[in-house]
Motif scaffolding. Structure first.
Motif, short mmCIF file in Angstrom:
data_model
loop_
_atom_site.label_atom_id
_atom_site.label_comp_id
_atom_site.label_asym_id
_atom_site.label_seq_id
_atom_site.Cartn_x
_atom_site.Cartn_y
_atom_site.Cartn_z
N MET B 636 27.16 50.05 31.93
CA MET B 636 25.81 50.33 31.48
C MET B 636 24.76 49.64 32.36
SD MET B 636 26.66 52.35 29.22
CE MET B 636 25.07 52.87 28.58
N ARG B 637 25.21 48.75 33.25
CA ARG B 637 24.28 48.07 34.14
C ARG B 637 24.25 48.84 35.44
NH1 ARG B 637 21.41 44.37 32.48
NH2 ARG B 637 21.15 43.94 34.69
N ALA B 638 23.05 48.95 36.01
CA ALA B 638 22.92 49.72 37.26
C ALA B 638 23.82 49.16 38.35
CB ALA B 638 21.46 49.72 37.71
N ASP B 639 23.93 47.82 38.40
CA ASP B 639 24.75 47.23 39.44
C ASP B 639 26.21 47.06 39.01
OD1 ASP B 639 24.61 45.05 37.70
OD2 ASP B 639 23.15 43.96 38.91
N GLY B 640 26.52 47.42 37.78
CA GLY B 640 27.90 47.38 37.31
C GLY B 640 28.40 46.00 36.96
N LYS B 641 27.52 45.01 37.00
CA LYS B 641 27.94 43.62 36.82
C LYS B 641 27.33 43.02 35.56
CE LYS B 641 29.81 43.40 40.99
NZ LYS B 641 31.18 42.97 41.31
N GLY B 642 28.07 42.14 34.94
CA GLY B 642 27.53 41.37 33.82
C GLY B 642 26.41 40.48 34.33
N ALA B 643 25.30 40.41 33.60
CA ALA B 643 24.10 39.78 34.12
C ALA B 643 23.97 38.32 33.70
CB ALA B 643 22.87 40.56 33.68
N LEU B 644 24.37 37.42 34.60
CA LEU B 644 24.02 36.02 34.39
C LEU B 644 22.53 35.85 34.64
CD1 LEU B 644 26.99 34.22 36.24
CD2 LEU B 644 26.74 34.63 33.79
N PHE B 645 22.08 36.55 35.66
CA PHE B 645 20.67 36.58 36.01
C PHE B 645 20.11 37.86 35.42
CE2 PHE B 645 17.25 37.65 39.09
CZ PHE B 645 16.54 36.47 39.09
N GLY B 646 19.17 37.74 34.49
CA GLY B 646 18.69 38.93 33.78
C GLY B 646 17.20 39.12 33.92
N PRO B 647 16.79 39.74 35.01
CA PRO B 647 15.34 39.85 35.26
C PRO B 647 14.64 40.86 34.37
CG PRO B 647 16.58 40.98 36.98
CD PRO B 647 17.60 40.36 36.06
N GLY B 648 15.35 41.53 33.50
CA GLY B 648 14.73 42.58 32.69
C GLY B 648 13.83 42.07 31.59
N LEU B 649 13.97 40.82 31.21
CA LEU B 649 13.23 40.33 30.05
C LEU B 649 11.84 39.82 30.43
CD1 LEU B 649 16.00 38.53 28.01
CD2 LEU B 649 15.25 40.90 27.94
N ALA B 650 10.99 39.74 29.41
CA ALA B 650 9.58 39.39 29.63
C ALA B 650 9.39 37.91 29.93
CB ALA B 650 8.77 39.78 28.41
N ASP B 651 10.33 37.08 29.45
CA ASP B 651 10.08 35.64 29.51
C ASP B 651 11.04 34.88 30.40
OD1 ASP B 651 11.97 36.46 27.72
OD2 ASP B 651 11.33 35.19 26.07
N GLY B 652 11.64 35.56 31.35
CA GLY B 652 12.43 34.83 32.33
C GLY B 652 13.84 35.34 32.48
N PRO B 653 14.38 35.24 33.70
CA PRO B 653 15.74 35.73 33.94
C PRO B 653 16.82 34.78 33.43
CG PRO B 653 14.74 35.00 35.98
CD PRO B 653 13.68 34.87 34.94
N PHE B 654 16.47 33.52 33.19
CA PHE B 654 17.39 32.59 32.53
C PHE B 654 16.71 32.08 31.26
CE2 PHE B 654 18.63 31.58 37.09
CZ PHE B 654 19.84 32.24 37.04
N PRO B 655 17.46 31.95 30.19
CA PRO B 655 16.86 31.42 28.95
C PRO B 655 16.46 29.96 29.15
CG PRO B 655 18.94 32.54 28.49
CD PRO B 655 18.85 32.38 29.98
N GLU B 656 15.25 29.65 28.69
CA GLU B 656 14.73 28.29 28.80
C GLU B 656 14.30 27.82 27.42
OE1 GLU B 656 14.57 25.96 30.86
OE2 GLU B 656 12.73 24.79 30.62
N HIS B 657 14.55 26.54 27.14
CA HIS B 657 14.17 26.04 25.81
C HIS B 657 12.66 25.88 25.69
CE1 HIS B 657 13.77 23.75 22.17
NE2 HIS B 657 13.15 22.80 22.84
N TYR B 658 12.10 26.54 24.71
CA TYR B 658 10.72 26.28 24.31
C TYR B 658 10.75 26.02 22.82
CZ TYR B 658 9.78 28.67 28.74
OH TYR B 658 9.79 29.04 30.04
N GLU B 659 9.78 25.25 22.36
CA GLU B 659 9.70 24.98 20.93
C GLU B 659 9.16 26.21 20.21
OE1 GLU B 659 10.59 22.38 19.04
OE2 GLU B 659 11.44 21.28 20.74
N ALA B 660 9.43 26.25 18.90
CA ALA B 660 8.87 27.33 18.08
C ALA B 660 7.35 27.21 18.07
CB ALA B 660 9.41 27.22 16.66
N LEU B 661 6.68 28.29 17.70
CA LEU B 661 5.21 28.27 17.65
C LEU B 661 4.73 27.08 16.83
CD1 LEU B 661 2.47 29.84 18.16
CD2 LEU B 661 2.77 30.68 15.84
N GLU B 662 5.35 26.93 15.65
CA GLU B 662 5.05 25.76 14.83
C GLU B 662 6.23 24.81 14.94
OE1 GLU B 662 2.08 27.04 11.28
OE2 GLU B 662 4.19 27.11 10.79
#
Lengths: 253, 832, 200
Positions: B636-662
């Motif tokens: 299902m991925r265009a490059d056929g590979k599992g995405a460790l690097f995921g540039p498709g998301l709005a908030d970054g290709p790697f998950p980063e810890h941010y605090e909740a709004l509150e």
């Protein structure tokens, strides 16, 4: 017919209480108006409308905030049932051919002695003063169905089958000690415990009260034999010694 | 779920995080406990010691909203200790890909990725790209040593997620972290498999999507994707959420996860060009390359004969949101709050209780001229005008209640979390005047169409040109089988496989499609949802409802139950199952063989040697090692590979810890960026509403709160609060608080308390318990509380249940999906 | 009838019969309960009704027992050396020629019987009432059940003896419970001191 039993494994119980609802649904028991008293456990006790409930037992634990156990509370369907023993009304409590202890409200006289006879504090009385408790869904099992609780249990915590097979199953799955295997003539509600029964809030050695046993062994036969002996002694005296007649009195004088 | 419910029994380790299956998905526990019986370990990570935790081998407490810190620490642990499955990572993921050297991450940019625009709170993702070679293929370093390769960037990104730091953020004791990491990372071996299960505890955060991404990275590193007993498993919050999402529930997707075109995508050609993923790699299947076939067949299904090659298959009739428009839940109610709507269909929902910031939702409803409430019962939404604090005389909204049938009063399919579509039958007739939803829709459509026909109106074509052949001619009622068949799709012409010699017939005109493989982009097939093609099919002229199958054969013993109902896609029970074998097609773990390449056996269709045995494979192509025809597993991925690097998301290709709004912290211990920089803020800018207020690190609201569900109730309780049996089990709103907090506040178990947030307050019974413990966060004590959201003011009628916990939750959504953040917010608890 | 002496007044006679009949009902129903005798249940109109009758008969029994205090307790509490000898000699019932010292209105055996009846009667009534009205406390229920049955056994045996002694063993005695009077000779033989005291 071989004796049937429930095998309850608290270690497999997830506390969903589907069994409580299924029990009420099948037995057409009305709901109670409850309150949250600071615990998820509800209703707070067995009642004429609650044949089966899950106790939420919290045990101190080193690894976790608590050890949280979910333990079914209901009639244990004793092979040697204290309730049946003490019950003065024939047919009010009876044993089904599957080995369950069932009741017949028509025959119950509302005396509540069964509460005294039960080692597990199970029998409850309804508004008409008739006994109410788990019957092992006798109406279902006599038709070859599993009890409502076992039928609905999603996790295998309540299983139902031939009593011997249930004991085997429990032992095969690593529960060496089966609660109720031998006590009280063998329970029809078996528990697979990993730890001592006390951890689960159960008695180590459940037993019919001594007084009930004493009554059953001694006092009850004594009424029969005592009456017989008293009558026999009187007759014997009448024949051997004879009555005190007033004529004799006269003669003496 | 990439895998399925029964498959959980095959796991060595199951991580339950962001979910509470014992209470919300009870049946799943049966399979998890089967795994435990075989020596498997169940790990539960949750702020509360739940009924699931009661069954766990390891329980780790974690402060709400810190999942990425927790998981990031695990990624670092796996990388530092070389516990990843190297062969899998090198061949099946994008770990070796070289990333644009201009790409910068939070370790370089104080918590931000390159391309951030603080004004719009959006990223320009230009630098989040992969370097391409002259052939247009990604540049790679299979030694994984290049500093720009994904693997090294990943290592760098998580370099600061040390156990010390993670512990000070999450409040999880260090030794618990180490224990969880060690046990879960043990599944990085080919013969060990770990599964993850999550639910709304992961999604309902401002970083919800990234929570799941973080786990995806772990699963790829450990080689757990595609394996029996592995995968990432979304435990859906309702029995048919999977089905409704598949069929286009969300505003931005059409059925089958086809993107909804925006206004600028003017014609089908543009749609195809712009929205079809492309690859130049011959080994990549790039399944989404078939999108033209699926969108065309979809248009043929909904517009029928009105969709022709000449009129662009009636593409112009598809509704299209404006560019940049967001029509998610939060945005809709925000617009409603601002008076943007005249009318509203509340269909099978109760937003007055289920909506985040329910107080705002209730006010929004008052702006409506009319509302149609379609439900089994009246609810807090339909009766909002007489709710607490509302003056009925001041409300102008006209409310209509259309009683609808319950699930047992109608026939049709539901799709559960396993992607398993099961046909269900009507047990009883609908009560009174209630009708099946489909019949209500049918009548609505027929009447609206008649109005357009008789009175005309602006742009009537989208209504008038729809196909609507569902009604039974005699009764006028919907024949739900016709809907199911339309979803499956038809051959509109005699269709031949032109690649075969001589051309082999796929199917005859008018027959049901056999599978989505046959769908065409030229209008010769129709299909309402390509994923469901094969669900209601035809074999040798005989119509078969695959969803109604009930066979219980399990030849592999792995619980695939392939002939029980039907699951998408094409009855594949484990997604990405080509990743469960090595490059030669030999299973990584012979004990868990769901797929195996048999190189000598003849393929029935092609009569050539080489077939897959086991589950339905992710495509029939030979394994990756095959020089000519081999394919990558992640089709299902265009490059056929599992995405460790995921540039498709709005908030970054790697998950980063941010605090909740509150949150209880003044600063994010991980970086200078406190909250997710890419979330859309409703409050604190020009034109913002007081109803959307949020506070952070405020002494008035010092405790972290989360909402949740319990076994005994269902959603907002409309179906369960009417049931005395359920009410008996859980009669009223409660709030779980720790013994320490109770002592601090002088609250005893069973006391009545008030839980307050910046937005509202809820009365509750205090459940003082050891099951919830204070957290040690950033060298101070942070208390967490939790309360269920099942209750509402309307039922039971004496009001004894209390009102919805959503009166407390904030108006803020995930940066990608806009799902509201209801699992981490700040409150106070006071004696009532 | 000058050679007759009045031993029991009307109150005593009526009360004694009240005790006797209620006791009979209690014993029969009690046996029905103890041994699940269906026929007994049927006679009472079913076990539920039998329980009601048993309970109310118990009330009557208890009441009549309390009233009997006025008739017997005063006498029964006075023991003398002669009573001891009477007891040692088995009341003269051990042989045809057994001799006992002269007795008052009640002989030592009767005093003993009465005190036993009173005590066991109180116990059986109180325990019965507890079972009937306060079955909620299991400990008390069980204790009551035990005491009820112990006293039942005692009463059953004692009353059997009492009936024998008052009928077959002492012809002429039974009439006291009908007419209240006994022949003087009968009285002299059995209650010499009392007869003397009465001035005969």
């Amino acid at each position: 017919m071989s004796r049937k039993a429930l095998l309850i494994s608290p270690e497999l119980c997830i506390g969903c209480r589907g069994c409580q609802t299924a029990c009420k649904s099948w037995n057409q028991l009305s709901a109670e108006k409850t309150q949250n008293k600071g615990t998820a456990e509800n209703p707070p006790d067995l009642s004429p409308n609650v044949y089966n409930r899950i106790r939420y037992v919290e045990v101190p634990s080193a690894a976790n905030p608590v050890r949280w156990l979910f333990v079914s509370q209901r009639c244990m369907h004793c092979g040697d049932a204290g309730c049946m023993k003490i019950c003065p009304a024939p047919g009010a409590l009876y044993r089904t051919k599957e080995g369950a202890v069932a009741f017949n409200k028509e025959k119950c006289i509302g005396c509540r002695l069964c509460i005294g006879g039960c080692p597990f504090n199970v029998p409850r009385y309804d508004a008409k003063d008739k006994i109410a408790k788990c019957t092992l869904c006798s109406d279902r099992i006599s038709a070859g169905l599993a009890p409502a609780c076992a039928k609905t249990c999603p996790s295998g915590a309540i299983r139902f089958g031939d009593r011997d097979a249930m004991i085997d199953l429990s032992k095969k799955t690593g529960y060496a000690k089966v609660y109720g295997e031998a006590d009280l003539g063998g329970l029809g509600t078996l528990f697979a415990f990993r730890d001592a029964p006390a951890v689960y809030g159960m008695e180590e050695k459940p037993a019919i009260p001594e007084s009930v046993i004493f009554w059953n062994r001694i006092l009850r036969p004594l009424a029969y034999w005592g009456l017989g002996a008293a009558v026999a002694a009187s007759l014997l005296h009448y024949v051997a010694v004879g009555p005190k007649r007033d004529e004799e009195v006269k003669k003496d004088e | 779920m990439t895998n399925h419910w029964v498959d959980l029994k095959n796991s060595d380790v199951i991580l339950v995080m962001g979910g509470n299956p014992a209470e919300n998905h009870p049946i799943s526990m049966k399979w998890m406990m089967r795994a435990q019986e075989k020596g498997g370990k169940l790990i539960v990570v949750d702020p509360r010691f739940t009924r699931t935790a009661a069954k766990a081998d390891i329980y780790a407490p974690m402060r709400s909203g810190t999942d990425i810190a927790f998981l990031g620490g695990m990624i670092k642990y796996i990388l530092d200790n070389n516990l990843y499955f190297r062969e899998y990572v090198v061949n099946y993921t994008n770990a070796p890909f070289l990333v644009n050297p201009d790409f910068k991450g939070p370790r370089d940019l104080s918590g931000l990725f390159s391309g951030y625009d603080a004004e719009t709170r959006k990223y320009d993702k230009k630098t989040w790209s992969v370097q391409m070679d002259e052939k247009g293929l990604p540049k790679k370093d299979v030694s994984l040593k290049d500093p720009h390769c994904v693997f090294q960037l990943l290592r760098k990104h998580y370099s600061s997620y040390t156990i010390d730091k993670v512990s000070s953020i999450t409040g999880t004791p260090k030794e618990k972290l180490a224990e969880v990491y060690k046990v879960y990372a043990s599944t990085g071996k080919p013969n060990r498999v770990g599964a993850e299960c999550y639910a709304m505890g992961w999604t309902q955060h401002t970083v919800g999507t990234q929570n799941i991404r973080a786990m995806s990275i772990i699963q790829l590193l450990l080689g757990n994707m595609g394996m029996a007993g592995g995968g990432i498993n979304a435990l859906r919050g309702e029995s048919n959420v999977q089905g409704s999402t598949d069929h286009g529930l969300l505003f931005h997707i059409l059925p089958g996860y086809l993107p909804v075109p925006t206004a600028s995508v003017a014609d089908l050609k543009t749609y195809v060009e712009k929205l079809t993923p492309k690859t130049k790699d011959p080994k990549s299947v790039n399944w989404w390359g078939n999108r033209p076939k699926y969108i065309t067949s979809y248009l043929k299904a909904i517009y029928g004969a009105n969709a022709t090659k000449e009129n662009d298959f009636a593409y112009s009739l598809l509704p299209k949101p404006d560019e940049g428009m967001n029509a998610s839940w939060l945005m809709l109610f925000d617009q409603m709050f601002r008076g943007g709507f005249e009318g509203f269909f509340a269909w099978g929902q109760n937003p007055a209780c289920s909506g985040a910031n329910a107080g705002k939702v209730r006010k929004a409803l008052a702006t409506l001229k009319w509302m149609v409430n379609v439900n089994l019962f009246d609810n807090e939404t339909g009766s909002f005008w007489k709710g607490p604090g509302v003056d009925p005389k001041a409300i102008q909204t006209e409310v209509f209640l259309l009683p609808c049938a319950s699930s047992v009063e109608k026939e049709g399919s539901i799709t559960n979390s396993s992607r398993l579509a099961q046909w269900r039958y009507k047990a009883v007739e609908p009560v009174g005047e209630s009708k099946a939803d489909s019949d209500i829709m049918n009548e609505l459509y027929v009447r609206v169409r008649r109005l357009y026909q008789t009175q005309g109106g602006a742009f009537p074509e989208p209504i008038l040109k729809l196909t609507w052949g569902y009604g039974d001619a005699r009764t006028g009622k919907v024949d739900i089988h016709r809907v199911a068949k339309e979803i499956n799709g038809y051959y509109l012409e005699d269709l031949f496989d032109k690649k075969a010699t001589p051309p082999k017939q796929f199917g005859k005109k008018g027959e049901l499609c056999a599978s989505f493989v046959h769908l065409q982009a030229d209008g010769t097939t129709s299909c309402g949802n390509w994923l469901y093609s094969q669900s209601y099919t035809q074999k040798e002229g005989k119509v078969i409802n695959m969803m109604a199958r009930r066979k219980t054969d399990d030849p592999t013993g792995l619980g695939l139950f392939s002939e029980w109902a039907w699951c998408w896609p094409v009855n594949r029970r484990v997604l990405y199952n080509r990743a469960s074998v090595n490059l030669q097609g030999v299973p990584w773990d012979p004990k868990r063989q769901i797929l195996k390449w048999n190189a000598t056996k003849l393929d029935k269709n092609t009569q050539k040697p080489g077939v897959w045995e086991g589950d339905v494979p992710d495509g029939p192509a030979p394994p990756m090692a095959d020089e000519k025809a081999g394919k990558y597993p992640f089709i299902m991925r265009a490059d056929g590979k599992g995405a460790l690097f995921g540039p498709g998301l709005a908030d970054g290709p790697f998950p980063e810890h941010y605090e909740a709004l509150e949150c209880p912290l003044q600063a994010n211990l991980m970086s200078r960026q406190r909250i997710n920089p890419a979330v859309r803020l409703f409050y604190g800018k020009k034109g913002s509403q007081e109803a959307d207020i949020f506070v952070s690190c405020d002494v008035r609201y010092p405790f972290v709160a989360t909402t949740y569900r319990v076994s005994e109730h269902w959603q907002t309780g409309v179906l369960t609060r009417h049931l005395p049996y359920q009410l008996e089990l859980q009669p009223q709103q409660f709030v779980e608080i720790s013994e320490e907090l109770a002592k601090e506040k002088g609250i005893a178990n069973g006391h009545r308390v008030v839980v307050k947030s910046a937005r509202g307050e809820v009365k509750a019974v205090a459940m003082v318990t050891n099951r919830l413990r204070p957290f040690r966060v950033a060298d101070s004590t942070v208390h967490q509380v939790g309360l269920p959201w099942h209750f509402g003011w309307q039922f039971p009628e004496d009001g004894s249940a209390g009102d919805s916990a959503n009166l407390l939750t904030p108006t803020i959504g995930d940066a990608n999906t806009m799902i509201p953040e209801t699992k981490a917010f700040m409150v106070n608890v006071e004696k009532a | 009838m000058s050679n007759m002496i009045k031993k029991a007044d009307a109150f005593e006679i009526v009360n004694h019969w009240t005790t006797a009949i209620s006791f009979f009902l209690l014993v029969v129903s009690g046996f029905g309960f103890l041994f699940h005798i269906g026929q007994v249940g049927s006679v009472f109109g079913g076990f539920s009704q039998m329980r009601v009758i048993h309970n109310y008969a118990g009330l009557v029994f208890a009441a009549s027992l309390l009233l009997s205090v006025f008739s017997y307790l005063g006498e029964a509490l006075i023991f003398s050396g002669e009573d001891v000898i009477w007891l040692i000699k088995g009341g003269g019932y051990l042989s045809k020629t057994g001799k006992v010292p002269p007795q008052g209105k009640l002989n030592a055996g009767q005093k003993g019987f009465y005190l036993l009846l009173l005590l066991a009667g109180i116990v059986i009534s109180a325990s019965g009432l507890t079972i009937w009205l306060m079955p909620g406390i299991r400990k008390w229920l069980l204790l009551s059940h035990l005491l009820h049955n112990i006293s039942f056994d005692l009463l059953l045996i004692a009353v059997t003896g009492h009936i024998y002694l008052a009928t077959l063993a002492n012809p002429g005695t039974f009439r006291i419970m009908i007419y209240g009077t006994v022949p003087l000779e009968w009285a002299r033989k059995r209650h010499a001191k009392w007869v003397q005291k009465m001035g005969f």
